[in-house]
Design an enzyme around this catalytic site. Sequence first.
Site, PDB file in Angstrom:
ATOM      1  N   GLU A  25     -19.900 -75.371-133.542  1.00 17.35           N
ATOM      2  CA  GLU A  25     -20.259 -76.755-133.642  1.00 17.35           C
ATOM      3  C   GLU A  25     -21.117 -77.300-134.519  1.00 17.35           C
ATOM      4  O   GLU A  25     -20.824 -78.174-135.429  1.00 17.35           O
ATOM      5  CB  GLU A  25     -20.696 -77.472-132.424  1.00 17.35           C
ATOM      6  CG  GLU A  25     -19.851 -77.328-130.970  1.00 17.35           C
ATOM      7  CD  GLU A  25     -20.299 -76.301-130.355  1.00 17.35           C
ATOM      8  OE1 GLU A  25     -20.445 -75.006-130.715  1.00 17.35           O
ATOM      9  OE2 GLU A  25     -20.508 -76.312-129.034  1.00 17.35           O
ATOM     10  N   ASP A  27     -19.658 -74.109-127.658  1.00 15.43           N
ATOM     11  CA  ASP A  27     -20.411 -73.877-126.606  1.00 15.43           C
ATOM     12  C   ASP A  27     -19.734 -73.528-125.243  1.00 15.43           C
ATOM     13  O   ASP A  27     -18.757 -73.947-125.136  1.00 15.43           O
ATOM     14  CB  ASP A  27     -21.313 -74.974-126.174  1.00 15.43           C
ATOM     15  CG  ASP A  27     -22.574 -75.338-127.452  1.00 15.43           C
ATOM     16  OD1 ASP A  27     -22.899 -74.304-128.088  1.00 15.43           O
ATOM     17  OD2 ASP A  27     -23.227 -76.377-127.235  1.00 15.43           O
ATOM     18  N   ASP A  30     -19.261 -74.550-122.229  1.00 14.66           N
ATOM     19  CA  ASP A  30     -19.188 -75.509-120.931  1.00 14.66           C
ATOM     20  C   ASP A  30     -17.954 -76.171-121.216  1.00 14.66           C
ATOM     21  O   ASP A  30     -17.071 -76.105-122.075  1.00 14.66           O
ATOM     22  CB  ASP A  30     -20.298 -76.466-121.223  1.00 14.66           C
ATOM     23  CG  ASP A  30     -20.802 -76.961-122.409  1.00 14.66           C
ATOM     24  OD1 ASP A  30     -19.733 -77.160-123.178  1.00 14.66           O
ATOM     25  OD2 ASP A  30     -21.559 -77.683-122.723  1.00 14.66           O
ATOM     26  N   GLU A  32     -17.483 -79.252-122.409  1.00 17.72           N
ATOM     27  CA  GLU A  32     -17.480 -80.200-123.612  1.00 17.72           C
ATOM     28  C   GLU A  32     -16.923 -78.977-124.811  1.00 17.72           C
ATOM     29  O   GLU A  32     -16.051 -79.296-125.422  1.00 17.72           O
ATOM     30  CB  GLU A  32     -18.914 -80.626-123.757  1.00 17.72           C
ATOM     31  CG  GLU A  32     -18.828 -81.940-124.735  1.00 17.72           C
ATOM     32  CD  GLU A  32     -17.905 -83.063-123.946  1.00 17.72           C
ATOM     33  OE1 GLU A  32     -17.323 -83.943-124.762  1.00 17.72           O
ATOM     34  OE2 GLU A  32     -18.206 -83.166-122.804  1.00 17.72           O
ATOM     35  N   TYR A  50     -28.305 -70.482-123.217  1.00 18.72           N
ATOM     36  CA  TYR A  50     -27.753 -71.997-123.291  1.00 18.72           C
ATOM     37  C   TYR A  50     -28.405 -72.996-122.463  1.00 18.72           C
ATOM     38  O   TYR A  50     -28.857 -72.504-121.230  1.00 18.72           O
ATOM     39  CB  TYR A  50     -26.322 -71.864-123.134  1.00 18.72           C
ATOM     40  CG  TYR A  50     -25.589 -73.110-123.093  1.00 18.72           C
ATOM     41  CD1 TYR A  50     -25.501 -73.638-124.503  1.00 18.72           C
ATOM     42  CD2 TYR A  50     -24.738 -73.542-122.203  1.00 18.72           C
ATOM     43  CE1 TYR A  50     -24.627 -74.649-124.607  1.00 18.72           C
ATOM     44  CE2 TYR A  50     -23.893 -74.829-122.521  1.00 18.72           C
ATOM     45  CZ  TYR A  50     -24.077 -75.233-123.820  1.00 18.72           C
ATOM     46  OH  TYR A  50     -23.193 -76.512-124.009  1.00 18.72           O
ATOM     47  N   ARG A  96     -27.640 -76.212-121.364  1.00 19.99           N
ATOM     48  CA  ARG A  96     -27.016 -76.770-120.457  1.00 19.99           C
ATOM     49  C   ARG A  96     -26.273 -75.967-119.294  1.00 19.99           C
ATOM     50  O   ARG A  96     -25.445 -75.435-119.371  1.00 19.99           O
ATOM     51  CB  ARG A  96     -25.742 -77.534-121.071  1.00 19.99           C
ATOM     52  CG  ARG A  96     -26.277 -78.487-122.190  1.00 19.99           C
ATOM     53  CD  ARG A  96     -25.107 -79.381-122.809  1.00 19.99           C
ATOM     54  NE  ARG A  96     -25.747 -80.247-123.752  1.00 19.99           N
ATOM     55  CZ  ARG A  96     -25.861 -80.117-125.299  1.00 19.99           C
ATOM     56  NH1 ARG A  96     -25.557 -78.876-125.503  1.00 19.99           N
ATOM     57  NH2 ARG A  96     -26.314 -81.204-125.946  1.00 19.99           N
ATOM     58  N   HIS A 105     -23.347 -70.432-116.036  1.00 26.09           N
ATOM     59  CA  HIS A 105     -24.408 -69.801-116.945  1.00 26.09           C
ATOM     60  C   HIS A 105     -25.525 -69.091-116.358  1.00 26.09           C
ATOM     61  O   HIS A 105     -25.838 -69.556-115.017  1.00 26.09           O
ATOM     62  CB  HIS A 105     -24.688 -70.585-118.043  1.00 26.09           C
ATOM     63  CG  HIS A 105     -23.470 -71.422-118.702  1.00 26.09           C
ATOM     64  ND1 HIS A 105     -22.583 -70.686-119.286  1.00 26.09           N
ATOM     65  CD2 HIS A 105     -23.251 -72.650-118.458  1.00 26.09           C
ATOM     66  CE1 HIS A 105     -21.791 -71.591-119.551  1.00 26.09           C
ATOM     67  NE2 HIS A 105     -22.122 -72.671-119.427  1.00 26.09           N
TER      68      HIS A 105
END
Length: 699
Positions: A9, A82, A84, A86, A298, A300, A345
Amino acid sequence: MADSLVIVESPAKAKTIGKYLGSKYIVKASMGHIRDLPKSQIGVEVENDFNPKYITIRGKGSVLKELKDASKKVKKVYLAADPDREGEAIAWHLAHALELDDTQSLRVVFNEITKSAVKDAFKTPRKINMDLVNAQQARRILDRLVGYKISPLLWKKVKKGLSAGRVQSVAVKIILDRENEISAFVPEEYWTIIAKLAINGTAFEAKFTQLNGAKKELTNEQEVNEVLEFIRDAAFNVSEVKERERLRNPSAPFTTSSLQQEAARKLGFRAAKTMSVAQQLYEGVELGKEGTVGLITYMRTDSTRISGTAQDEAKEYITEKYGVSFVPDSPRQYSKKSANAQDAHEAIRPTSILRDPDSMKPFVSRDQLRLYKLIWERFVASQMSSAVLDTLSVDIEAGKAVFRATGSKVRFPGFMKVYVEGNDDGTTEEDKYLPELHQGDKLDKQDIEPKQHFTQPPPRYTEARLVRTLEELGIGRPSTYAPTLETIQKRGYVAIEEKKFMPTELGELVIEQMEQFFPEILNVEFTANMEEDLDHVEEGSEDWVKVLAEFYESFEKRLEVAEEEMKEIEIEDEVSDEICEKCGKPLVYKLGRFGKFLACSGFPDCRNTKPIIKDIGVACPKCKEGHVVERRSKKGRIFFGCDRYPECDFVSWDKPSLKPCPNCSSLMVEKKSKQGIKLQCTSCDHSEMVEEPDEAADL
C-alpha cells in the site's frame, strides 16, 4: 534482472520490504485502494444482488498505469497488502485492475515487517480469500446505502453537508444519551468525617464508618454534629488490624482498541494520531547499519495472542534484565477480550524485545518514541510475574464510633517495575501507605475534619472512554474508531470541551430525526448484530448478499416514510452582542470542530471570524495591565494568555488562579491529579489541594 513484482500500500512499506527481498523483486506501492464506489452516485445496483460499480479512484490513474506497465515486465505478481479485510480487498481490486488470475497464489501476508517474517511469507503465498473480500464489500456497500440514502434527506430537511452512518450515528447518540443523563441528574448530599491521627509522630488519615456497632451513612449536617458530639472527648485506639496479601496481574498486550485508549490516557494522543504513528512504526524505521526495520507487529488487531517465539525472547530478556523471580512459572496466555474478537493476528508488540526504547531514541521522532515505549513496556510487563501487595485495613474505635484506615505497600513489584496501566483520568494507581499499627495502639488525635459532598453525575465521554464503550457494545471495529470520531467532529455533531465530548444542537437535531425515522440504525443491539453478521461473512458461514438483502428490506420502507413525513427544520444562528470590525454587521455564534466561535453574519461577502474569548478574572502576572483569557490553539487545545497579545506574550497551559502563593506571592496555577485539583506555585515549591477527587470535574 527482476522477475517478480510485489505491490504493497505505501512507499514506506515498499522501501522496507524491497531491502529484504533483493534485486529479483520490484516493490511498488498502490497508495491504498485503487478502486472504489463512485462519489457522484450511490454506485450499488440494489435490484441486481447489490452489485457494486467500482471505478478507478480519481488521481490514481497514473499509479495504476505504472503498476500495469511493471506487471507486464515480470513473470509473477505478488499482492502484499495489509493482513486484514481491507488489505484483502485491496489485493482483489489490484488483481482485477491488472487482469491477474486471482485463482492463483498471488497473496502474501505477514504480521510484522522484519526480514525473517517477510521472507517466510513469500515461501507460502496463497489465493485471495474471497470471504474476507466479501466481508469488506458488504460493510462498504452497507455504509454506502445508509450514507447515500439518509444523507440527502438530512440535507433537504435539516442542513446541507450533513451525513449519517451506522457507527457514527450510534456514537453521537451515546454521547447525547450521556448528556441527557447529566442534565437529569439530581445531586444528593452526603458528608464524610476524616480523623487526622498519628502514632510515634507519623501521621495518617481514617474515615468514619460506624456508630453504635452499625454502618452509618451521613446525609446531612445534623447527623454529622451528632457523631462529632459522640467523639468530642473520645480516645482513638486501634481495635482491629487486618493484613492480607493481594496479587496484581499485568494487563494483556495491546489490541488496537486498548492501544488507542492508553495512548489517549498517557500520551494525550487522539485515536487518529495513535493509528498514524503506529502505522509508521509498523511499516519501518531506518536503524542505521541494521537498515529499515518494522518496529511493531500489525496494529489493527483485536487479539491478545502472543507467538511462542516472542514469549521465549521475552523470557530470556526479563531473566537477564530483572532476574528469574520476575518471570512467571509458565508463559502468560491472554483470552479473547470479547466473543467478537477475530484473533486473526497477534497482539501489538515490538518485533524484537531487544530493541528497547533507549536504543531507538536516535532513529525515531518524539511521538514515535513515546508510542513505541508504551507498546514495548506493555508487552514486556505482560510477560512478567504478578506484583505482590500487602494490604492493611485498620479499624479505630473512638467511643461508640469506628473509623477505618486502609493502605497497601508493594512487597514484590513484579511487572510494576516496568509498567502500570493508566486510568481514564490519565493517572496510574498510587499506593497509600500506613504506619505500622497493632491492636490496642493508642493514637494521637491531630484534627477532625467534617466535609460536605454531593454525588456527581456520570462523566462525559473522553475519547478513551468512548472507544472503550464502543468496543464493549460491539459497535464498529477498532480500526473504524479513529475515522468515526473525526467525522462526528467535522460534521459539527459533537464538540470537545476539556477533552470531553459534548453534543451540539445540530447533533441533537440529527439524532432526533434518526430516532424517529431510522431507529434501527441507532439501536445498539441491531448495530452489534450487524457486526456479527459481517464476521460470519468473513468466516464463510454467511452469504454477504443475504445479509444486505435482510437489512435493506425494512430500511427501504423506512426511507419511503421519512421522505413523506420528515419535516423541514430551519437552524438559525445565535446573534452575539459583538459587531464585525470589518463590515459592521453583527457577529453570530457558529459551531466548529473545537466548539463555538464568532463569525460575521455577512458571510460569504465577509469571512471574518474570531475566537470567543473568556476572561477568567485574573490579572496578567507578566505585564500587570492585561487580563488572562481562555484561548484555543489551532489543534483545539485550551490554553491561557494575556488579552494584550501580541504586546504581552504571557501564556500558560495550566489555568492561573486568583489566589497568589502564600509564600512568595507569585502566580499559582491549577493542576489536576488523581487526588483532585491542587494549586501549584510557578516560582516556589508550594502547593495546596483545593478540590477532592469526587468534587473535581471528571479528571
